[in-house]
Design a protein around this motif. Structure first.
Motif, PDB file in Angstrom:
ATOM      1  N   ALA A 170       5.027 -34.884 -69.792  1.00 20.73           N
ATOM      2  CA  ALA A 170       4.634 -34.492 -71.243  1.00 20.73           C
ATOM      3  C   ALA A 170       3.756 -35.106 -71.614  1.00 20.73           C
ATOM      4  CB  ALA A 170       5.402 -33.576 -71.663  1.00 20.73           C
ATOM      5  N   MET A 171       3.130 -36.409 -71.677  1.00 19.08           N
ATOM      6  CA  MET A 171       3.009 -37.356 -72.033  1.00 19.08           C
ATOM      7  C   MET A 171       1.420 -37.375 -71.333  1.00 19.08           C
ATOM      8  SD  MET A 171       5.653 -40.588 -72.554  1.00 19.08           S
ATOM      9  CE  MET A 171       4.844 -41.882 -73.459  1.00 19.08           C
ATOM     10  N   ASP A 172       0.929 -36.870 -70.469  1.00 17.12           N
ATOM     11  CA  ASP A 172       0.158 -37.290 -69.761  1.00 17.12           C
ATOM     12  C   ASP A 172      -0.641 -36.076 -70.034  1.00 17.12           C
ATOM     13  OD1 ASP A 172       0.623 -39.706 -68.824  1.00 17.12           O
ATOM     14  OD2 ASP A 172       1.328 -38.724 -67.115  1.00 17.12           O
ATOM     15  N   GLY A 173      -0.047 -34.732 -70.738  1.00 14.58           N
ATOM     16  CA  GLY A 173      -1.007 -33.695 -71.301  1.00 14.58           C
ATOM     17  C   GLY A 173      -0.473 -32.376 -70.438  1.00 14.58           C
ATOM     18  N   ALA A 174       0.257 -33.154 -69.693  1.00 10.22           N
ATOM     19  CA  ALA A 174       0.502 -31.881 -68.816  1.00 10.22           C
ATOM     20  C   ALA A 174       1.010 -30.541 -69.157  1.00 10.22           C
ATOM     21  CB  ALA A 174       1.463 -31.808 -67.535  1.00 10.22           C
ATOM     22  N   SER A 175       0.433 -29.185 -68.349  1.00 13.14           N
ATOM     23  CA  SER A 175       1.227 -27.769 -69.089  1.00 13.14           C
ATOM     24  C   SER A 175       2.327 -27.747 -67.929  1.00 13.14           C
ATOM     25  CB  SER A 175      -0.482 -27.117 -68.417  1.00 13.14           C
ATOM     26  OG  SER A 175      -0.163 -27.316 -67.203  1.00 13.14           O
ATOM     27  N   PRO A 176       2.935 -26.254 -68.341  1.00  6.73           N
ATOM     28  CA  PRO A 176       4.463 -26.074 -68.007  1.00  6.73           C
ATOM     29  C   PRO A 176       3.559 -25.932 -66.657  1.00  6.73           C
ATOM     30  CG  PRO A 176       4.096 -25.249 -69.960  1.00  6.73           C
ATOM     31  CD  PRO A 176       3.247 -25.870 -69.781  1.00  6.73           C
ATOM     32  N   TRP A 177       2.892 -25.362 -66.233  1.00  3.03           N
ATOM     33  CA  TRP A 177       2.305 -25.185 -64.773  1.00  3.03           C
ATOM     34  C   TRP A 177       2.362 -26.292 -63.958  1.00  3.03           C
ATOM     35  CZ3 TRP A 177       3.902 -20.308 -62.468  1.00  3.03           C
ATOM     36  CH2 TRP A 177       4.440 -19.667 -62.607  1.00  3.03           C
ATOM     37  N   ARG A 178       1.598 -27.273 -64.805  1.00  5.02           N
ATOM     38  CA  ARG A 178       1.043 -28.159 -63.775  1.00  5.02           C
ATOM     39  C   ARG A 178       2.756 -29.228 -64.024  1.00  5.02           C
ATOM     40  NH1 ARG A 178      -2.556 -33.239 -65.608  1.00  5.02           N
ATOM     41  NH2 ARG A 178      -1.642 -34.362 -63.822  1.00  5.02           N
ATOM     42  N   VAL A 179       3.202 -29.149 -64.315  1.00  9.30           N
ATOM     43  CA  VAL A 179       5.132 -29.666 -65.020  1.00  9.30           C
ATOM     44  C   VAL A 179       5.524 -29.139 -63.054  1.00  9.30           C
ATOM     45  CG1 VAL A 179       7.223 -30.153 -65.210  1.00  9.30           C
ATOM     46  CG2 VAL A 179       4.973 -30.463 -66.934  1.00  9.30           C
ATOM     47  N   PHE A 180       5.241 -28.090 -63.520  1.00  6.26           N
ATOM     48  CA  PHE A 180       5.989 -26.857 -62.118  1.00  6.26           C
ATOM     49  C   PHE A 180       5.751 -27.141 -60.741  1.00  6.26           C
ATOM     50  CE2 PHE A 180       6.249 -22.526 -59.993  1.00  6.26           C
ATOM     51  CZ  PHE A 180       7.152 -22.830 -59.558  1.00  6.26           C
ATOM     52  N   LEU A 181       4.184 -27.287 -60.779  1.00  4.42           N
ATOM     53  CA  LEU A 181       3.937 -27.536 -59.123  1.00  4.42           C
ATOM     54  C   LEU A 181       4.111 -29.118 -59.058  1.00  4.42           C
ATOM     55  CD1 LEU A 181       0.305 -25.033 -59.728  1.00  4.42           C
ATOM     56  CD2 LEU A 181       2.829 -25.228 -58.437  1.00  4.42           C
ATOM     57  N   GLN A 182       3.372 -30.157 -59.394  1.00  2.00           N
ATOM     58  CA  GLN A 182       3.714 -31.142 -59.183  1.00  2.00           C
ATOM     59  C   GLN A 182       4.831 -31.799 -58.983  1.00  2.00           C
ATOM     60  OE1 GLN A 182      -0.254 -32.901 -61.341  1.00  2.00           O
ATOM     61  NE2 GLN A 182      -1.292 -31.367 -60.392  1.00  2.00           N
ATOM     62  N   LEU A 183       5.652 -31.687 -59.970  1.00  6.84           N
ATOM     63  CA  LEU A 183       6.976 -32.031 -60.040  1.00  6.84           C
ATOM     64  C   LEU A 183       7.958 -31.525 -59.997  1.00  6.84           C
ATOM     65  CD1 LEU A 183       8.290 -34.929 -61.666  1.00  6.84           C
ATOM     66  CD2 LEU A 183       8.879 -33.583 -63.843  1.00  6.84           C
ATOM     67  N   VAL A 184       8.366 -30.643 -60.137  1.00 10.09           N
ATOM     68  CA  VAL A 184       9.680 -29.698 -59.964  1.00 10.09           C
ATOM     69  C   VAL A 184       9.390 -29.138 -58.263  1.00 10.09           C
ATOM     70  CG1 VAL A 184      10.899 -27.808 -60.271  1.00 10.09           C
ATOM     71  CG2 VAL A 184       9.728 -28.492 -62.446  1.00 10.09           C
ATOM     72  N   LEU A 185       8.246 -28.751 -58.115  1.00 14.79           N
ATOM     73  CA  LEU A 185       8.506 -28.389 -56.502  1.00 14.79           C
ATOM     74  C   LEU A 185       8.430 -29.635 -55.541  1.00 14.79           C
ATOM     75  CD1 LEU A 185       6.089 -25.213 -56.807  1.00 14.79           C
ATOM     76  CD2 LEU A 185       8.461 -25.017 -56.544  1.00 14.79           C
ATOM     77  N   PRO A 186       7.576 -30.533 -55.965  1.00 13.82           N
ATOM     78  CA  PRO A 186       7.927 -31.188 -54.528  1.00 13.82           C
ATOM     79  C   PRO A 186       9.641 -32.016 -54.465  1.00 13.82           C
ATOM     80  CG  PRO A 186       5.841 -31.431 -55.818  1.00 13.82           C
ATOM     81  CD  PRO A 186       6.759 -30.354 -56.720  1.00 13.82           C
ATOM     82  N   LEU A 187      10.223 -32.226 -55.796  1.00 12.58           N
ATOM     83  CA  LEU A 187      11.510 -32.933 -56.521  1.00 12.58           C
ATOM     84  C   LEU A 187      12.864 -31.846 -55.716  1.00 12.58           C
ATOM     85  CD1 LEU A 187      11.086 -35.131 -59.180  1.00 12.58           C
ATOM     86  CD2 LEU A 187      10.776 -35.558 -56.737  1.00 12.58           C
ATOM     87  N   SER A 188      11.905 -30.230 -55.371  1.00  7.50           N
ATOM     88  CA  SER A 188      12.746 -29.684 -54.967  1.00  7.50           C
ATOM     89  C   SER A 188      13.767 -29.063 -53.504  1.00  7.50           C
ATOM     90  CB  SER A 188      13.194 -28.169 -55.589  1.00  7.50           C
ATOM     91  OG  SER A 188      13.659 -28.884 -57.552  1.00  7.50           O
ATOM     92  N   ARG A 189      12.593 -29.882 -53.107  1.00  5.48           N
ATOM     93  CA  ARG A 189      12.393 -29.546 -51.597  1.00  5.48           C
ATOM     94  C   ARG A 189      13.925 -29.095 -50.397  1.00  5.48           C
ATOM     95  NH1 ARG A 189       9.017 -34.261 -51.567  1.00  5.48           N
ATOM     96  NH2 ARG A 189      10.840 -35.543 -50.183  1.00  5.48           N
ATOM     97  N   GLY A 190      14.727 -30.008 -51.113  1.00  2.85           N
ATOM     98  CA  GLY A 190      15.750 -29.677 -50.335  1.00  2.85           C
ATOM     99  C   GLY A 190      16.702 -28.182 -50.964  1.00  2.85           C
TER     100      GLY A 190
END
Length: 272
Positions: A170-190
């Protein structure tokens, strides 16, 4: 200090190995035998001559079409689950409203409803929609019954992601969709691997929906195609077991590639 050997544990392991290995031996070795050899010598003896004719006969008897139909159903169900469940789980984890919590609890009521309890209204809905005896009529109900469990698994995996990572994005100005695609999905591989394997298993091994919602040979899946090996004169056991082995291979291959992430997702540590 030297540890004393644990003979009871070793004996128990040998008994367990025998109980597991004997059925697998009968299953695999019977697929390379002729029907006459199986009937005369029994399932435990090793055949004097091995043959691949059972596997060839399976495809000549229409098993290839059943295999293709099952593959289409499985891939479609997994695709629907992957399109619906990750955004839904992300919204449940990140939303703080009471309304989302109520919707999530109502959605999880699907865990308490067995497919057998709704098969009659399901048959009526599918028939009225003109989807009876079509593969899409199997795909949609199967995917619907996979959604509650998959949402529960993936929600638990996403909740393991620490809030600090969200704040950094959020401090980097990421939108919710960017957070979802670049953060949540890679860390939810399991969790995603667990969802894929679960949905694939439910679709591949599905029996009730194909039995009730289809009737022609062109829409028959593997679980129904196995009945072709049973006739009024008996059961072609080697041919049936070879078809069972062929039906096991795709799911076994999926598990080999996703086993590590699958175990992590089921243990609830997919986000760590």
């Amino acid at each position: 200090m030297r540890r004393r050997p644990n003979y009871p544990a070793g004996l128990g392991s040998l008994v367990w190995l025998f109980l597991v290995g004997l059925p697998l031996y009968v299953l695999l070795i019977s697929t390379f035998r002729t029907t006459s050899n199986y009937s005369s010598q029994g399932p435990l003896t090793f055949p004097s001559q091995l043959t691949l004719q059972n596997y060839l006969n399976d495809f000549s008897n229409g098993f290839g079409q059943d295999f293709l139909n099952t593959l289409i159903v499985t891939v479609s169900v997994v695709a629907i689950v992957l399109l619906v469940v990750p955004p839904l789980a992300y919204a449940i984890v990140r939303a703080r409203g009471r309304r989302i919590t109520i919707v999530f609890r109502v959605f999880l009521l699907g865990l308490a409803i067995p497919a057998q309890a709704v098969i009659v209204p399901m048959f009526y809905v599918i028939s009225q929609a003109g989807l009876y005896d079509h593969l899409i009529g199997i795909i949609l109900p199967t995917a619907a019954f996979c959604l509650p469990v998959c949402t529960l698994v993936l929600t638990g995996s996403m909740r393991d992601i620490t809030p600090d990572l969200y704040e950094a994005m959020a401090m980097d100005g990421a939108s919710p969709w960017r957070v979802f695609l670049q953060l949540v999905l890679p860390l939810s591989r399991g969790g995603l691997s667990s969802v894929v394997v679960f949905a694939a298993l439910q679709a591949w091994n599905g029996f009730l929906f194909p039995l009730i919602l289809t009737q022609s040979d062109s829409t028959k899946v593997i679980t129904l195609g196995l009945y072709n090996f049973q006739t009024e004169h008996g059961v072609d056991v080697p041919g049936l077991l070879s078809a069972v082995v062929l039906s096991m291979l795709p799911i076994f291959i999926v598990y080999l590639f996703a086993r590590r992430a699958l175990v992590q997702g089921l243990m609830g540590v997919g986000g760590k």
